[in-house]
Design a protein around this motif. Structure first.
Motif, mmCIF file in Angstrom:
data_model
loop_
_atom_site.group_PDB
_atom_site.id
_atom_site.type_symbol
_atom_site.label_atom_id
_atom_site.label_comp_id
_atom_site.label_asym_id
_atom_site.label_seq_id
_atom_site.Cartn_x
_atom_site.Cartn_y
_atom_site.Cartn_z
ATOM 1 N N ASN A 245 0.808 -1.217 0.000
ATOM 2 C CA ASN A 245 0.000 0.000 0.000
ATOM 3 C C ASN A 245 0.843 1.269 0.000
ATOM 4 O OD1 ASN A 245 -2.365 -1.402 -0.030
ATOM 5 N ND2 ASN A 245 -2.925 -1.000 2.092
ATOM 6 N N GLN A 246 2.119 1.146 0.373
ATOM 7 C CA GLN A 246 2.992 2.318 0.457
ATOM 8 C C GLN A 246 3.910 2.477 -0.748
ATOM 9 O OE1 GLN A 246 4.793 0.955 4.154
ATOM 10 N NE2 GLN A 246 3.757 2.577 5.316
ATOM 11 N N LEU A 247 3.886 1.503 -1.652
ATOM 12 C CA LEU A 247 4.885 1.485 -2.721
ATOM 13 C C LEU A 247 4.813 2.704 -3.636
ATOM 14 C CD1 LEU A 247 4.955 -2.291 -3.703
ATOM 15 C CD2 LEU A 247 6.852 -0.941 -2.799
ATOM 16 N N LEU A 248 3.613 3.033 -4.119
ATOM 17 C CA LEU A 248 3.488 4.158 -5.051
ATOM 18 C C LEU A 248 3.952 5.458 -4.400
ATOM 19 C CD1 LEU A 248 0.020 3.362 -6.668
ATOM 20 C CD2 LEU A 248 2.246 3.213 -7.785
ATOM 21 N N LYS A 249 3.544 5.663 -3.166
ATOM 22 C CA LYS A 249 3.939 6.880 -2.460
ATOM 23 C C LYS A 249 5.435 6.894 -2.207
ATOM 24 C CE LYS A 249 2.589 9.672 1.538
ATOM 25 N NZ LYS A 249 1.696 9.752 2.725
ATOM 26 N N SER A 250 5.993 5.757 -1.807
ATOM 27 C CA SER A 250 7.425 5.687 -1.518
ATOM 28 C C SER A 250 8.267 5.893 -2.769
ATOM 29 C CB SER A 250 7.760 4.323 -0.890
ATOM 30 O OG SER A 250 7.089 4.143 0.337
ATOM 31 N N VAL B 144 -2.519 6.698 -4.784
ATOM 32 C CA VAL B 144 -1.125 6.919 -4.366
ATOM 33 C C VAL B 144 -1.041 7.135 -2.866
ATOM 34 C CG1 VAL B 144 0.852 8.462 -4.545
ATOM 35 C CG2 VAL B 144 -0.379 7.791 -6.607
ATOM 36 N N GLU B 145 -1.920 7.955 -2.342
ATOM 37 C CA GLU B 145 -1.886 8.282 -0.920
ATOM 38 C C GLU B 145 -2.273 7.087 -0.054
ATOM 39 O OE1 GLU B 145 -1.167 10.447 2.440
ATOM 40 O OE2 GLU B 145 -0.760 11.064 0.372
#
Length: 256
Positions: free
Chosen positions: A189-194, A234-235
């Motif tokens: 869930n954090q990949l796009l943001k990271s 993304v968020e």
């Protein structure tokens, strides 16, 4: 006066004019009916689309070689699962059953050429999630057949209605690289943001045709257009949306 009227109505030119007027009226009425059909389509179909659910997620494919455990090395996919619910129309009085439902003619208009677009059927494996981005699941079109009971693995929908689904994936939108020693564990869930992905770059307009064919040979086709991915991907890493306002989906009969 009567003689004058009789004289006028007996003339050939009068009959020609009346014929022209009648034909013009018929053509006008027919044109109105055709125009109305083009705008409204079929108004009493045996089966209706009642809702569409969109689920946007992100996922990472580990690119580390076997035994290489010194860093995070993920190729990031952005997946969009589309569920189309089809139900029997209670106002349709004749008995009908679904023979097949075909989804094809995929078209994607993207804000930016990020990643590689692929389409997938439900996972062919007996166990696991509904979808898996593998070559054996990749499709250019998908056909569900009507049956007594639904069976997603074998692409069967109940012949009185049910749900058809497919995945629109944007594979390899980015890479996420980080050192184990300096970076905390990153979930999918954090990949796009990271990876500092801009959501605007992921936006696209997906359109496709859906054709419902009944056992007695009637065929209805419509085009569906959807904005992808669901806002907030993304968020949040996962976003979903239920669409019930389907007035812009116009079915037209392509076979009687």
């Amino acid at each position: 006066m009567k003689e004058k009227i009789k004289y006028i109505t007996s003339r050939k030119s009068f009959h020609v004019c009346m014929t022209i007027i009648i034909i013009a009226v018929i053509l006008f009425v027919a044109g109105i009916m055709v125009l109305r059909y083009q705008v409204e389509g079929e108004t009493n179909m045996p089966f209706d689309i009642t809702k569409i659910i969109l689920i946007s997620t992100s996922d990472g494919e580990d690119k580390n070689q076997e035994g290489q455990m010194s860093n995070w090395n993920y190729s990031i996919n952005q997946d969009n699962d589309i569920y189309i619910y089809i139900e029997k129309n209670d106002n349709y009085k004749e008995q009908e059953t679904i023979k097949s439902i075909v989804i094809d003619n995929f078209n994607v208009e993207r804000n930016k050429d990020v990643g590689t677009v692929k389409f997938y059927r439900p996972n062919v494996e007996e166990t696991g999630t509904n979808f898996k981005n593998t070559e054996e699941n990749e499709i250019q079109s998908i056909e569900y057949t009507g049956g007594i009971e639904a069976d997603l693995k074998n692409l069967v929908i109940g012949n009185q209605g049910g749900v058809v689904l497919f995945r629109y994936a944007n594979n390899d939108v980015a890479e996420y690289l980080a050192d184990f020693s300096t970076t905390n564990v990153v979930t999918s869930n954090q990949l796009l943001k990271s990876a500092n992905i801009n959501e605007e770059d992921l936006k696209s307009k997906l359109s496709f045709d859906i054709t419902i064919t009944t056992e007695d040979g009637k065929e209805y086709k419509a085009n569906i257009s959807l904005d992808m991915p669901v806002e907030g991907i993304v968020e949040n890493g996962t976003s979903s949306k239920e669409i019930t306002d389907l007035d812009d989906i116009i079915f037209k009969r392509t076979k009687n």
